[in-house]
Design an enzyme around this catalytic site. Structure first.
Site, PDB file in Angstrom:
ATOM      1  N   CYS A 158       0.833  -1.210   0.000  1.00 54.25           N
ATOM      2  CA  CYS A 158       0.000   0.000   0.000  1.00 54.25           C
ATOM      3  C   CYS A 158       0.866   1.258   0.000  1.00 54.25           C
ATOM      4  O   CYS A 158       1.263   1.748   1.061  1.00 54.25           O
ATOM      5  CB  CYS A 158      -0.943  -0.001   1.211  1.00 54.25           C
ATOM      6  SG  CYS A 158      -2.053   1.426   1.270  1.00 54.25           S
ATOM      7  N   CYS A 161      -0.611   4.230   1.831  1.00 56.66           N
ATOM      8  CA  CYS A 161      -0.465   4.206   3.293  1.00 56.66           C
ATOM      9  C   CYS A 161       0.956   4.557   3.714  1.00 56.66           C
ATOM     10  O   CYS A 161       1.165   5.287   4.681  1.00 56.66           O
ATOM     11  CB  CYS A 161      -0.745   2.801   3.844  1.00 56.66           C
ATOM     12  SG  CYS A 161      -2.336   2.120   3.439  1.00 56.66           S
ATOM     13  N   ASP A 162       1.935   3.977   3.026  1.00 54.93           N
ATOM     14  CA  ASP A 162       3.278   3.894   3.592  1.00 54.93           C
ATOM     15  C   ASP A 162       4.336   4.742   2.891  1.00 54.93           C
ATOM     16  O   ASP A 162       5.490   4.770   3.330  1.00 54.93           O
ATOM     17  CB  ASP A 162       3.745   2.425   3.592  1.00 54.93           C
ATOM     18  CG  ASP A 162       2.812   1.542   4.404  1.00 54.93           C
ATOM     19  OD1 ASP A 162       2.115   2.081   5.285  1.00 54.93           O
ATOM     20  OD2 ASP A 162       2.776   0.332   4.153  1.00 54.93           O
TER      21      ASP A 162
END
Lengths: 347, 217
Positions: A158, A161-162
Site C-alpha cells: 500500500c 499508506c506507507d
C-alpha cells in the site's frame, strides 16, 4: 494534507430523499452483500432502490481496493479524475441513501447448503435469503524468502499508506501493470529513487502510465528481472534480483519493496460451497448466478481479466437485479431445493 | 479561517445527533504551538460547537503539567476523549484524513460508554488483571487504519485495564523510528508485541495475551 473524510456512515440523510429500511424483525435479511468495494456498494444501491432489506458486510476497509488507489482516472463522470478514497466515500453515501446497512465486519465462514443461508463474521452470525459474493481480491505476494519476515518493515502493498516512511530513501516496485506504475509515481513524491522491477521485457501497463513513468527522472527500470529474495537486518536493506534471460544475479540496495504483481481472489471460505476455477475465482454464468440458486457473485472475485472499478460496479448491478428477481420468484424461505448443490462439491 | 468547510460541518453536525450524553474533548497544545497543534485545537473547538453534548477543554502541555500528568499525556498535539469516565482513549497527532472518521466514531462510542465488541471479546477483556497499552500508528492516507484505531479504542472503553492511543506517525517521527514503523497500521502492545495491518478482533486479543504472558515469563 489536512482534509477530513467521512468514510463512516455519517447520519440519516434528509427524510424526503431517503428510504430507511429497518433491521428485519425475523433476523433474516433479504440480501446480504459480502464485500464493500465498488461491486458490493453498487449492488447495495440497486437493492436499496428495490426496497430489499440489505446488509453490506464491508470487511475492514469500505471501498475495497478503490480506497488504496491514489487516483482513478477512468471512472466515467469524473473528467478531472477522482481520488480513490473519495470515490469510495461517494459510493457508500449513495448506497446508504437508499437504506443499505453497513457493518465493518469480516466474513469468516458461510453455509450455503441450506436456506436461509448462514454467514458468520468475526463478530456474529447472520441469516439471508439471498447473498451476493463481492469479496474482491487481495494483493498477491511474491512468495520469496524474506518477504513475510519484512512485511511492515519495508515490504508493503500500500503505497498510499506507507509512502511517507520512504522520504529521501530508495525503494523498488515489483510489477509492470497499471498499479505498479501508478504507485511507483506516487512513491516519487517521497522517495529519491524508485526502481521498477518487471519480469518481462515490456511493461503491461496502459500507455499513458508508461509514458508518465518513463518521463519521471526518479524512476528507473529493471526489465526481464525477478526478485529472488528480500534481504534485511531489522528492516529491509536490499533485494536479490535475477535476470531471467541471462540468469545473472545482483543485489539491489533498497529501503522498501512495494509489491504490485496482481491479485488473488478472496475465496478461501467458499471452497466446497461454490464452484471455483483453477485460479480460485468463483465461476458464474452471464447473469452472475453461482451454482447455488440465490447466491450471486460480482466484481473482482469472479473477474481475472478486467479488474476495473466500472466493470465491478456493472456486475454488481446485474447481481442485485438478479437477486431481486429471485426474491420475487421465491418470496418465502424456499427456493429450488433440488439444485442446492454444486458440481464437484468435494473439489 | 475555519478548519472544517460548511459541507463537512453540516455532515458532522448530523452525525453528532447520535451523541446524547456529555463528552469532553480535552486538547493539549502549548503557547508556541507545535506542528498541527493549532489545527488540532481548532478542529476540537469546531467539532465541539456542533453538539450541545460536547465541550472542548484546552490545556497547555507545559503550564498545565499536572493536568497532563493526570491524563497521562506525554506528547502533543493530544486529545483525550472523556465520557462518563476517562476510558483511556487518546489521539496523538491531528485526526485528519481517514482518521477524522475514527475521531467521530470514537466520540460516539465514548458517549455511550459502550463498545461494539463481541461477547467473547468482552469476556476475555474482563479477565485482564494487568495494564495493556495499545499504540496504533497511522498515516492520514491509510484506509486500513481506522479499523485498527477504533478497535483499540473499543477495547479501552470495554476494559479499565486497557489504554488505546492513535499515534499519527508523520507527526511523531522519533516514535516511528523507536518502534520501527515503516508501514501502517502498526499496533504496538505494551512496547513488546506488535501487529501489522488491520487485524480482526480475535487476533488482536491473542496478541494482547501474548504481550501479557511474555511480560510475565
Amino acid at each position: 494534507m489536512l482534509d477530513f473524510k467521512l468514510s463512516k456512515p455519517t447520519a440519516e440523510p434528509e427524510p424526503a430523499e431517503t428510504f430507511h429500511i429497518p433491521e428485519p424483525a425475523d433476523g433474516i435479511y433479504d440480501l446480504i452483500i459480502l464485500g464493500g468495494g465498488p461491486s458490493g456498494m453498487t449492488a447495495a444501491i440497486y437493492a436499496g432502490r428495490a426496497a430489499i432489506k440489505t446488509l453490506v458486510l464491508a470487511g475492514s476497509m469500505p471501498g475495497g481496493q478503490m480506497s488504496n488507489t491514489d487516483t482513478v482516472e477512468n471512472f466515467p463522470g469524473f473528467p478531472d479524475s477522482v481520488k480513490g478514497a473519495e470515490l469510495a466515500m461517494l459510493f457508500q453515501r449513495q448506497a446508504e441513501r437508499f437504506g443499505a446497512r453497513f457493518a465493518l465486519e469480516t466474513v469468516t465462514a458461510v453455509d450455503f447448503s441450506k436456506r436461509p443461508f448462514t454467514i458468520r463474521t468475526d463478530m456474529r452470525e447472520y441469516k439471508a435469503r439471498t447473498v451476493i459474493v463481492a469479496t474482491g481480491a487481495v494483493p498477491r505476494l511474491m512468495g520469496v524468502p524474506g518477504e513475510k519476515t519484512f512485511f511492515g518493515r519495508g515490504v508493503s502493498t500500500c503505497a498510499t499508506c506507507d509512502a511517507f516512511f520512504y522520504r529521501g530513501k530508495k525503494v523498488v516496485v515489483v510489477g509492470g501493470g497499471d498499479s505498479a506504475l501508478d504507485e511507483g509515481i506516487v512513491l516519487t513524491r517521497f522517495a529519491d529513487q524508485v526502481t521498477i522491477i518487471h519480469r518481462r521485457d515490456e511493461l503491461r501497463a496502459t500507455k499513458i502510465y508508461q509514458e508518465r513513468a518513463k518521463a519521471n527522472p526518479k524512476i528507473n527500470f529493471m526489465l526481464d528481472s525477478v526478485v529472488d529474495e528480500v534481504l534485511g537486518d531489522k528492516t529491509v536493506t536490499g533485494v536479490r534480483v535475477r535476470n531471467v534471460k541471462t540468469g545473472e544475479t545482483t543485489v539491489v540496495d533498497t529501503d522498501g519493496v512495494f509489491v504490485y504483481i496482481g491479485m488473488i481472489p478472496k475465496t478461501e471460505m467458499f471452497k466446497g460451497q461454490l464452484e471455483l476455477d483453477e485460479w480460485g475465482y468463483i465461476s458464474s454464468d452471464e447473469n452472475q448466478n453461482t451454482c447455488v440458486p440465490g447466491v450471486f457473485v460480482s466484481g473482482d472475485v469472479q473477474d481475472p481479466y478486467y479488474r476495473q472499478v466500472v466493470v465491478a460496479a456493472g456486475t454488481g448491478a446485474i447481481a442485485a437485479m438478479e437477486a431481486e428477481k429471485f426474491l420475487g420468484e421465491y418470496p418465502e424461505l424456499d427456493g429450488p431445493e433440488q439444485l442446492l448443490y454444486c458440481p464437484d462439491p468435494e473439489k | 479561517m475555519p478548519i472544517l468547510d460548511d459541507d463537512v460541518r453540516a455532515e458532522v453536525e448530523k452525525f453528532l445527533e447520535q451523541v446524547e450524553k456529555p463528552v469532553k474533548l480535552v486538547v493539549f497544545t502549548q503557547e508556541f504551538e507545535c506542528d498541527y497543534c493549532l489545527e488540532t485545537r481548532s478542529l476540537v473547538e469546531e467539532v465541539a460547537e456542533l453538539s450541545e453534548h460536547l465541550t472542548a477543554e484546552v490545556y497547555d502541555f507545559v503550564a498545565d503539567e499536572a493536568k497532563a500528568e493526570e491524563l497521562g499525556i506525554d506528547k502533543i498535539p493530544a486529545i483525550a476523549i472523556i465520557g462518563e469516565q476517562d476510558y483511556g482513549v487518546r489521539f496523538y497527532g491531528i485526526p485528519s484524513g481517514y482518521e477524522f472518521s475514527s475521531f467521530l466514531h470514537t466520540i460516539h462510542l465514548v458517549s455511550e460508554g459502550k463498545s461494539e465488541l463481541s461477547d467473547a471479546a468482552l469476556a476475555a477483556l474482563a479477565e485482564l488483571t494487568e495494564p495493556v497499552h495499545m499504540q496504533v500508528f497511522v498515516t492520514p492516507t491509510c484506509p486500513y487504519c481506522p479499523q485498527a484505531v477504533v478497535l483499540a479504542h473499543q477495547m479501552a472503553i470495554a476494559s479499565p485495564m486497557v489504554r488505546g492511543d492513535m499515534v499519527e506517525a508523520m507527526e511523531f517521527p522519533q516514535l516511528s523510528v523507536k518502534y520501527q514503523v515503516m508501514g501502517v497500521p502498526r499496533t504496538v502492545i505494551n512496547e513488546t508485541v506488535h501487529i501489522e495491518g488491520a487485524a480482526p478482533e480475535s487476533m488482536v486479543l491473542a496478541k494482547v495475551q501474548e504481550a501479557l504472558t511474555g511480560a510475565a515469563g
